[in-house]
Design a protein around this motif. Structure first.
Motif, PDB file in Angstrom:
ATOM      1  N   VAL A  57       0.603  -1.528   0.099  1.00  0.00           N
ATOM      2  CA  VAL A  57      -0.199   0.087  -0.384  1.00  0.00           C
ATOM      3  C   VAL A  57       1.075   1.024  -0.329  1.00  0.00           C
ATOM      4  O   VAL A  57       0.128   1.856  -0.029  1.00  0.00           O
ATOM      5  CB  VAL A  57      -1.058   0.136   1.149  1.00  0.00           C
ATOM      6  N   HIS A 102      -0.054   4.150  -1.364  1.00  0.00           N
ATOM      7  CA  HIS A 102      -1.845   4.766  -1.579  1.00  0.00           C
ATOM      8  C   HIS A 102      -2.582   5.443  -0.301  1.00  0.00           C
ATOM      9  O   HIS A 102      -1.750   5.738   0.241  1.00  0.00           O
ATOM     10  CB  HIS A 102      -2.496   2.736  -1.559  1.00  0.00           C
ATOM     11  N   SER A 103      -2.971   6.324  -1.132  1.00  0.00           N
ATOM     12  CA  SER A 103      -3.921   6.838   0.364  1.00  0.00           C
ATOM     13  C   SER A 103      -5.295   5.611   0.626  1.00  0.00           C
ATOM     14  O   SER A 103      -5.393   4.864   0.782  1.00  0.00           O
ATOM     15  CB  SER A 103      -4.857   8.078  -0.221  1.00  0.00           C
ATOM     16  N   ARG A 136      -7.706   6.702   1.734  1.00  0.00           N
ATOM     17  CA  ARG A 136      -9.484   6.681   1.563  1.00  0.00           C
ATOM     18  C   ARG A 136      -9.207   5.019   0.307  1.00  0.00           C
ATOM     19  O   ARG A 136     -10.363   4.068   0.475  1.00  0.00           O
ATOM     20  CB  ARG A 136     -10.065   7.782   0.219  1.00  0.00           C
ATOM     21  N   ASP A 137      -7.978   5.004  -0.576  1.00  0.00           N
ATOM     22  CA  ASP A 137      -7.662   3.858  -1.286  1.00  0.00           C
ATOM     23  C   ASP A 137      -7.743   2.986  -0.482  1.00  0.00           C
ATOM     24  O   ASP A 137      -8.181   1.731  -1.374  1.00  0.00           O
ATOM     25  CB  ASP A 137      -7.105   3.662  -2.594  1.00  0.00           C
ATOM     26  N   ILE A 138      -6.892   2.590   0.201  1.00  0.00           N
ATOM     27  CA  ILE A 138      -7.005   1.198   1.073  1.00  0.00           C
ATOM     28  C   ILE A 138      -7.786   0.813   1.807  1.00  0.00           C
ATOM     29  O   ILE A 138      -8.660  -0.051   2.321  1.00  0.00           O
ATOM     30  CB  ILE A 138      -5.461   1.569   2.440  1.00  0.00           C
ATOM     31  N   ARG A 139      -9.346   1.636   2.437  1.00  0.00           N
ATOM     32  CA  ARG A 139     -10.154   1.133   3.090  1.00  0.00           C
ATOM     33  C   ARG A 139     -10.799   0.446   2.336  1.00  0.00           C
ATOM     34  O   ARG A 139     -11.823  -0.797   2.079  1.00  0.00           O
ATOM     35  CB  ARG A 139     -10.642   2.245   3.267  1.00  0.00           C
ATOM     36  N   ARG A 140     -10.959   1.590   0.494  1.00  0.00           N
ATOM     37  CA  ARG A 140     -11.573   0.877  -0.583  1.00  0.00           C
ATOM     38  C   ARG A 140     -11.740  -1.014  -0.815  1.00  0.00           C
ATOM     39  O   ARG A 140     -11.674  -1.447  -1.035  1.00  0.00           O
ATOM     40  CB  ARG A 140     -11.776   1.289  -1.348  1.00  0.00           C
ATOM     41  N   ASP A 141     -10.209  -0.637  -1.071  1.00  0.00           N
ATOM     42  CA  ASP A 141      -9.773  -1.826  -1.421  1.00  0.00           C
ATOM     43  C   ASP A 141      -9.468  -3.267  -0.644  1.00  0.00           C
ATOM     44  O   ASP A 141      -9.704  -3.982  -0.676  1.00  0.00           O
ATOM     45  CB  ASP A 141      -8.009  -1.498  -1.969  1.00  0.00           C
ATOM     46  N   HIS A 142      -9.270  -2.910   0.984  1.00  0.00           N
ATOM     47  CA  HIS A 142      -9.485  -3.625   1.797  1.00  0.00           C
ATOM     48  C   HIS A 142     -10.325  -3.305   3.104  1.00  0.00           C
ATOM     49  O   HIS A 142     -10.161  -4.683   4.268  1.00  0.00           O
ATOM     50  CB  HIS A 142      -7.915  -3.638   2.437  1.00  0.00           C
ATOM     51  N   SER A 187      -1.548   6.998   4.366  1.00  0.00           N
ATOM     52  CA  SER A 187      -1.794   8.000   3.289  1.00  0.00           C
ATOM     53  C   SER A 187      -0.529   8.521   2.644  1.00  0.00           C
ATOM     54  O   SER A 187       0.283   9.925   2.674  1.00  0.00           O
ATOM     55  CB  SER A 187      -2.420   9.320   2.614  1.00  0.00           C
TER      56      SER A 187
END
Length: 349
Positions: A24, A27-28, A30-36, A304
């Motif tokens: 990660v 990765h932001s 927000r993107d970490i939470r979206r993906d995981h 992030s």
């Protein structure tokens, strides 16, 4: 806790944090939470080649730092060919040379697909023969460029160094825990780490943050708790010019840990960790904020920023404090290079 367990814990903990954060990095949140999921990363996820538990240049360079210190301790010979002895037995000039030569061997692992011919003085050493290290894992551009330049020796601490004098990237901090393992006197660890950081990074904040990190590790090796260890490093920092950025970052980490609640959002108030003092501050904050080793490591990578470097720093701290037995076995078992890490830890002890 004995010294061997702290050394082993430091190196393994740093590698675990590195491997957790690697997928990660960049990765932001927000993107970490979206993906995981809402909790973000909760363990290893696949990265290069679809494999989990792989380390980055942070662990690679840390291991070559260890090898350089060991070579200096054994008169620039492999420990396999020399009698025992604690690292740090050679004059600091010899240590600087041995560490830089070790980094040049690391550079070979980034520039080649397999060990190149041993046609130069620095190209001897057991670590360079390990094929798994011949893999680019997003190495820092300043580390790469710095090693392609001559190094005339370090500048006095607090002044710009001779190589990349404008750079204070976190590539100094992420590789510097071994200096605190090898030099048990915190000031000696500080000054040696700062001098060796100048091999690639000349900005005073970049190398003073590396020195502070090594000093914290040395305090922990002596049995200090983390908060007093950080205060000890702050005391050392105050004696050098240009310490202000690193001092402010560590004070911010202490304040954040005392304030609560502990969250990725609070991590991000300390910066993105692309520069040395922020990576150090985030690693310290996470190790202070969470009493659980597992939760602290996860906190250190869910943000992030430069997640593998903050995971590595936090893991070095936690492993030194608590020893290898406190590290989650589920993360140790698949860890890339574990056998090599444990071998070097045993030699450094």
């Amino acid at each position: 806790m004995d010294v061997r367990d702290r050394v082993r814990g430091c190196l393994l903990g740093g590698a675990i944090g590195d491997a957790l954060g690697a997928p990660v990095e960049f990765h932001s949140l927000r993107d970490i939470r979206r993906d995981h999921g809402p909790a973000g990363l909760t363990g290893y996820v696949p990265t290069w080649r679809g494999t989990s538990g792989l380390v980055t240049d942070d662990t690679q360079m840390t291991l070559f730092t260890v090898e350089g210190l060991l070579r200096a301790a054994h008169g620039n010979r492999s420990p396999d060919d020399a009698a025992g002895g604690a690292p740090g037995g050679s004059p600091d000039g010899d240590v600087l040379r041995c560490v830089r030569e070790a980094y040049l061997r690391w550079l070979d692992t980034q520039d080649h697909h397999e060990p190149p011919p041993a046609d130069r003085p620095h190209r001897t050493g057991r670590l360079r023969e390990e094929g798994w290290l011949y893999s680019r894992r997003a190495p820092g551009t300043t580390c790469l460029s710095g090693l392609h330049r001559p190094f005339p020796g370090p500048s006095p601490l607090g002044e710009p160094g001779p190589v990349n004098p404008g750079s204070k990237g976190c590539g100094t901090v992420m590789r510097s825990a071994p200096f605190g393992l090898a030099r048990r006197a915190p000031r000696e660890a500080f000054e040696l780490a700062a001098a060796c950081a100048q091999i690639t990074h000349g900005h005073p904040t970049g190398y003073l943050a590396a020195g502070a990190f090594a000093a914290i590790i040395a305090y922990l090796m002596a049995g200090e708790a983390l908060e007093p260890a950080v205060h000890g490093a702050l005391g050392l920092l105050a004696g050098y010019p240009s310490h202000e950025e690193t001092t402010a970052a560590l004070r911010a980490a202490l304040a954040a840990a005392a304030a609560g609640p502990h969250s990725p959002e609070r991590v991000e108030t300390l910066g993105g960790a692309w520069v040395a003092e922020e990576a150090l501050a985030i690693g310290v904050y996470c190790a202070l904020a969470e009493p659980s080793v597992e939760r602290a490591l996860l906190l250190s990578v869910n943000h992030s920023g430069d997640s593998d470097s903050t995971g590595s720093v936090c893991g070095n701290l936690l492993g030194t404090m608590h020893g290898a037995d406190a590290l989650p076995e589920a993360w140790l078992t698949p860890l890339e290079g574990r056998r090599t890490i444990e071998r070097l830890a045993a030699e450094l002890s």
